[in-house]
Write an enzyme that holds these catalytic residues in place. Structure first.
Site, short mmCIF file in Angstrom:
data_model
loop_
_atom_site.label_atom_id
_atom_site.label_comp_id
_atom_site.label_asym_id
_atom_site.label_seq_id
_atom_site.Cartn_x
_atom_site.Cartn_y
_atom_site.Cartn_z
N CYS A 8 0.88 -1.16 0.00
CA CYS A 8 0.00 0.00 0.00
C CYS A 8 0.92 1.22 0.00
O CYS A 8 2.10 1.09 0.33
CB CYS A 8 -0.88 -0.02 1.24
SG CYS A 8 -2.34 1.01 1.10
N CYS A 84 -4.19 -1.11 -2.21
CA CYS A 84 -4.72 0.23 -2.46
C CYS A 84 -4.51 0.57 -3.93
O CYS A 84 -3.55 0.11 -4.56
CB CYS A 84 -4.11 1.28 -1.54
SG CYS A 84 -2.44 1.79 -1.89
N CYS A 92 6.37 -0.77 -9.50
CA CYS A 92 6.98 -1.49 -8.38
C CYS A 92 8.41 -1.87 -8.73
O CYS A 92 8.77 -1.97 -9.89
CB CYS A 92 6.20 -2.77 -8.08
SG CYS A 92 4.56 -2.46 -7.42
#
Length: 161
Positions: A8, A84, A92
């Protein structure tokens, strides 16, 4: 033992709750972790309280950067699950081993305004959704699924209300 990383943005509420749920319910089968792209540096008090009520160790509750899991010596992650929408849209890090990934979006209880009871209800709603999804993960016959099937099932779980 499978390693699951819940992501998140702030790593202060939803990902912490997911870590605590899987860490408690999946004990012995899963090692649960959480992190954030922009960690808040503290865990939301209601999230910490709910995690400890599950029996999750208080010393494991900390807001941390996802960078910790992309360094040498970090656990090899099998599944990366964003909880989220902001984290799901971010780029990422490249995780060693290329883990299966999925998005399990949950409304942010930390964003809810109102009295303490209203806020607590928001955290309980997030926790209920995450618990249902964690239980579905625990029911998967992972030893019988290939990587693509596992990824598809993880995505399906994220659509569970």
């Amino acid at each position: 033992m499978r390693n699951v990383l819940f992501l998140c943005t702030g790593n202060s509420a939803r990902s912490i709750l997911a870590e605590a749920l899987l860490g408690t319910l999946g004990q012995g089968r899963f090692a649960a972790y959480s992190a954030g792209s922009q960690p808040a540096g503290r865990v939301q008090p209601i999230a910490a309280e709910l995690a400890m009520e599950l029996g999750y160790p208080a010393d494991r509750l900390r807001s941390k950067s996802w960078d910790e899991f992309a360094t040498p010596g970090a656990p090899t992650i099998d599944f990366v699950i964003t909880v989220c929408d902001n984290a799901a849209a971010e780029t990422c890090p490249i995780w060693p081993g290329h883990p299966a990934s999925a998005h399990w979006g949950v409304p942010d209880p930390a964003a809810v305004e109102g009295d303490d009871e209203t806020k607590r209800r928001a955290y309980l709603a997030a926790m209920t959704t995450l618990r249902r999804r964690v239980e579905l993960l625990l029911a998967l016959p992972l030893d019988k699924l290939d990587r693509l099937s596992t990824q598809a099932r993880l995505h399906e779980i994220g659509k569970t209300p």
